[in-house]
Design a protein around this motif. Structure first.
Motif, short mmCIF file in Angstrom:
data_model
loop_
_atom_site.label_atom_id
_atom_site.label_comp_id
_atom_site.label_asym_id
_atom_site.label_seq_id
_atom_site.Cartn_x
_atom_site.Cartn_y
_atom_site.Cartn_z
N GLN A 1 -19.12 -13.93 -8.08
CA GLN A 1 -17.73 -14.06 -7.66
C GLN A 1 -17.17 -12.74 -7.16
OE1 GLN A 1 -15.44 -15.78 -10.82
NE2 GLN A 1 -15.57 -17.81 -9.92
N MET A 2 -16.19 -12.82 -6.28
CA MET A 2 -15.48 -11.64 -5.80
C MET A 2 -14.47 -11.22 -6.87
SD MET A 2 -14.90 -12.73 -1.83
CE MET A 2 -14.23 -14.33 -2.29
N ASP A 3 -14.49 -9.95 -7.26
CA ASP A 3 -13.65 -9.50 -8.36
C ASP A 3 -12.77 -8.31 -7.99
OD1 ASP A 3 -15.58 -7.60 -8.09
OD2 ASP A 3 -16.39 -7.78 -10.11
N LEU A 4 -12.70 -7.97 -6.70
CA LEU A 4 -11.93 -6.82 -6.27
C LEU A 4 -11.10 -7.21 -5.06
CD1 LEU A 4 -12.00 -3.91 -7.45
CD2 LEU A 4 -13.40 -3.27 -5.50
N ALA A 5 -9.77 -7.02 -5.14
CA ALA A 5 -8.85 -7.34 -4.04
C ALA A 5 -8.22 -6.05 -3.55
CB ALA A 5 -7.79 -8.33 -4.48
N LEU A 6 -8.27 -5.80 -2.25
CA LEU A 6 -7.77 -4.57 -1.65
C LEU A 6 -6.70 -4.89 -0.63
CD1 LEU A 6 -11.21 -2.82 -1.05
CD2 LEU A 6 -9.54 -2.21 -2.79
N LEU A 7 -5.57 -4.19 -0.70
CA LEU A 7 -4.48 -4.36 0.25
C LEU A 7 -4.62 -3.30 1.34
CD1 LEU A 7 -1.75 -5.77 0.95
CD2 LEU A 7 -0.64 -3.94 -0.36
N ARG A 8 -4.57 -3.73 2.57
CA ARG A 8 -4.70 -2.81 3.71
C ARG A 8 -3.81 -3.30 4.85
NH1 ARG A 8 -10.59 -4.54 6.34
NH2 ARG A 8 -9.96 -6.64 6.96
N LYS A 9 -3.63 -2.43 5.83
CA LYS A 9 -2.93 -2.83 7.04
C LYS A 9 -3.84 -3.70 7.89
CE LYS A 9 0.60 0.70 7.66
NZ LYS A 9 1.15 1.73 8.57
N CYS A 10 -3.20 -4.61 8.63
CA CYS A 10 -3.97 -5.54 9.45
C CYS A 10 -4.77 -4.78 10.50
CB CYS A 10 -3.02 -6.54 10.12
SG CYS A 10 -3.88 -7.82 11.04
N GLN A 11 -6.02 -5.16 10.68
CA GLN A 11 -6.90 -4.49 11.62
C GLN A 11 -7.01 -5.20 12.96
OE1 GLN A 11 -8.47 -1.45 10.71
NE2 GLN A 11 -6.94 -1.73 9.09
#
Length: 766
Positions: free
Chosen positions: A119-129
């Motif tokens: 499972q994916m366990d890391l969420a990262l917030l970034r500016k739209c690319q």
């Protein structure tokens, strides 16, 4: 950014004053350490002593945007920076273990509470690319999710940039710097965008959107059930249930007390209570089931963040003035205050509140400047900690009403006597409706309480706004001078009252041609006083308040701005700035020594040497020049690429003697360090490189008694003294070795029969 323009070994570095409210403080699991994002570093504080333990720094110029614990190893801390690097730190010793370069800015990180294989366990917030169809850049925010194990396994340096590019995007078009959270089981990932909350369901692989009437400002997830709490722009708190079902409407419960927007929310570990904060300066504790509320008021300013330690016995709040306060859940009292350089901000004018500039305090070698409203802080730059704070106005913080900020009483000037025993402050208030207020206060330092106590109050000292306040250097009687916009200046000194107490009074008053008095300065011996008016510079004899000389600017169209006397062998030099010139006068020859064309924002004098510094403003840059009045060529020049404002600057004695001795250069930086504050209230230093060392070490192991010592006591000495002709005790261990062994983990100890036999033999011999 600042850069050197010559070959000096001095460095320009920002070291304190960064905002610590970008993220909630992070506690270690044992609640002994507290971690804060602070500019380019992560500060680690001891919750027991309140002192700075260590800094997590990778010598990066990018700001830290988020910190959290490694879900694979809770003794490690993960930090994100604006340059796209994810770093892994050992929290116990501050060492950098690993890093991943994603090659794009990252602003927030959260980890999934319950993990299963794959499972994916890391969420990262970034500016739209992405770019829009019309080729314009999409400035919205999005959340990418990935598996931390896969990232660590596939990380090969150059390959790391492509890992995030191929990661699935779960949430799109979020609000700027939106908080993202996983629900307690990890089934949903939640963020917000304007008036909507966006829920990604891992089970349904879809995004569910729920709307409300007002903009969402903060978000928190319940630790034990599938419910959320959101705060909005009008002070309401909504508790959401059944938000993960796309076929049914969610169930909402409303809580409302705040008069303005809710800045932050936090559930306790049990989920029974919810804390909310805002600009009112009050922590509201809500009992979720009964909807009852409890208040902790008068906390000193607008609150940005709130959290609790793992034991839920401490509430930790972050004020917008960069202050961390620990509140006891048991008695609702402030137990401890953390923070380095506090910030001052005037909400009623939307500007920085550092009106005093930076002033050297001779009593404790601290820098005195504005703090939270009505306070003067004493900041020790070498220790990077607050030594003292004086409430000069004795007023409580009051939040704005009806979206109209209140006009508070502000401290505009502060100065000290040469020995630091006396401090003078000027406070004012003018809301353009009621009568303007103007007061001058003189404070005396009390050694028994280690702070300043009010001695005299002048209300009003002048009948027009005060423009400057300075003190006479050297020995002799204490003397302050204040100038006002009506052209008058007043000399203030002490006298002994009938009760044998010293009090301050106005000794003399004068003016010149009814011009506006801008500033003043005393000569090094205190016999001359220079008072600057718009178009004239006047010199007065202090003892008789007699006008001795009048000087005009170089050109008639210019106006004077600053004046100061030099010192330490250069006492006869008078440094004056006007609209477009910096001029040095020789008072012995009554002539101009030299003059250069420059626009000067600040002039800074070192009271313990003959060095000066000038902040020179160019068209698109700013320069800091260090010079002596004997020559016009500057010793050092530092340049800033933009035209940022400098709020104040001050020379301080160089306390890092090791760096001074190591330097072979005969330069000003061997004795002094120059500190200045930019418009973002970030403090910079110009000086020799300092040794990066831990501000405070953790308590040594020897200081902690073992269980054995608590029962039998500690051995008073070292090894037993063996007299000549006497045999040494035949023991397996010496006493010191034995106690050292007993301080280790139990599973590493030898058999108890060996330990006891050796111990009793050593006791019998002593």
């Amino acid at each position: 950014t600042w850069s050197k323009m010559n070959g000096t070994k001095c460095l320009v570095e920002a070291f304190d004053g960064f905002s610590i409210g970008i993220q909630k403080p992070l506690f270690t699991k044992d609640s002994k350490l507290l971690l804060l994002c602070c500019g380019e570093k992560v500060k680690v504080y001891s919750t027991v002593t309140g002192k700075l333990v260590r800094l997590l720094s990778a010598q990066s110029k990018s700001h830290v945007t988020c910190i959290t614990f490694n879900p694979l190893n809770l003794t490690q801390v993960i930090s994100l920076t604006e340059d796209g690097k994810m770093r892994f730190w050992d929290c116990t010793d501050g060492s950098l273990l690993n890093f991943i370069d994603f090659n794009q800015p990252l602003y927030y990180l959260c980890t999934r509470p319950i993990r299963t294989k794959g499972q994916m366990d890391l969420a990262l917030l970034r500016k739209c690319q992405r770019t829009k169809p019309n080729k314009e850049r999409d400035d919205s925010w999005e959340v990418a999710c990935l598996s931390l194990k896969d990232v660590l396994r596939k990380h090969r340096g150059e390959e790391s940039a492509g890992i995030l590019a191929t990661a699935p995007i779960l949430l799109k078009r979020l609000s700027s710097h939106s908080t993202i959270v996983f629900t307690h089981k990890g089934d949903h990932l939640v963020g917000y965008s304007k008036r909507k909350i966006l829920v990604y369901s891992f089970l349904l692989d879809t995004v569910i959107s729920h709307s409300q009437d007002h903009h969402v400002t903060c978000l928190a997830a319940h630790p034990n059930r599938d419910s959320l709490a959101t705060g909005n722009s009008i002070g309401e708190i909504l508790i959401w249930y059944n938000f993960g079902n796309p076929l049914e409407a969610p169930v909402k419960s409303k809580l409302h007390w705040h008069a303005h927007q809710v800045n932050d929310l936090h559930f306790t570990s049990s989920g029974a209570n919810l804390f909310s904060v805002g600009i009112e300066g009050v922590v509201v504790s809500w009992h979720v089931e009964s909807r009852k509320k409890h208040f902790i008021p008068r906390l000193g300013g607008s609150i940005q963040r709130v959290t609790t330690n793992p034991l839920d016995d401490l509430i930790v709040i972050t004020l917008n003035s960069n202050i961390i306060k620990f509140l006891s859940v048991r008695n609702n009292k402030v137990e401890r205050i953390l923070g380095g350089l506090y910030r001052a901000y005037l909400e009623h004018i939307g500007k920085n509140g550092v009106l005093t500039g930076l002033v050297r305090s001779p009593m404790n070698e601290c820098i005195a400047l504005n703090s939270s409203l009505g306070h003067i802080q004493f900041y020790h730059p070498a220790k990077q900690e607050l030594m003292m704070e004086v409430n000069a106005t004795n007023l409580n913080y009051v939040s704005q009403a009806d979206n109209k900020p209140l006009v508070p009483t502000v401290i505009s000037f502060v100065t000290f006597s040469s020995d630091g025993q006396w401090m003078a402050t000027v406070e004012s208030r003018d809301d353009e409706v009621t009568t303007p207020e103007l007061r001058m206060k003189v404070w005396q330092f009390k050694a028994e309480i280690q702070t300043y106590e009010l001695n005299s109050l002048m209300d009003p000292p002048h009948y027009s706004p005060i423009t400057s306040l300075s003190s006479r250097p050297g020995g002799g009687s204490y003397l302050f001078v204040s100038t006002a916009s009506d052209g008058h200046f007043k000399l203030w000194t002490t006298e002994t009252a009938k009760d044998n107490r010293q009090r301050w009074y106005c000794q003399a008053e004068s003016y010149y041609l009814k011009e506006v008095a801008i500033g003043s300065a005393f000569s090094q011996d205190g016999s001359l006083l220079a008072v600057v008016y718009n178009s004239h510079l006047t010199l007065w004899k202090v003892s008789t308040c007699e006008l001795k000389k009048v000087v005009a600017p170089i050109t008639q169209s210019e106006m004077f701005k600053h004046v100061c006397f030099s010192c330490c062998g250069s006492d006869h030099f008078l440094v004056v700035t006007s609209s477009n010139h910096l001029t040095v006068w020789n008072l012995l020859t009554d002539a101009v020594c030299w003059s250069v064309r420059a626009v000067i924002d600040h002039i800074i004098l070192s009271p313990c040497s003959g060095y000066l510094a000038a902040v020179v403003r160019a068209e698109e840059s700013l320069k800091m020049c260090v010079f002596t009045p004997k020559q016009c060529a500057p010793l050092d020049i530092y340049e800033c690429g933009d035209s940022t404002a400098i709020l104040g600057a001050v020379f301080m004695k160089n306390l890092d003697t090791a760096a001074s001795i190591a330097s072979n250069e005969d330069c000003w930086s061997k004795e002094l360090t120059l500190y200045f504050l930019n418009q973002d209230q970030v403090m910079y230093r110009i000086g020799l490189p300092i040794k990066k060392h831990t501000t405070e070490t953790l308590p040594p192991k020897e200081a902690t008694q073992t269980s054995f010592e608590q029962i039998f006591g500690k051995h008073p000495g070292g090894k037993p003294v063996v007299k000549e002709g006497e045999d040494a005790p035949h023991s397996v261990f010496s006493t010191q070795d034995l106690l050292k062994v007993l301080s280790g983990p139990p599973h590493t100890l030898p058999p108890m029969s060996v330990l006891c036999k050796a111990f009793f033999k050593s006791v019998d011999k002593t």
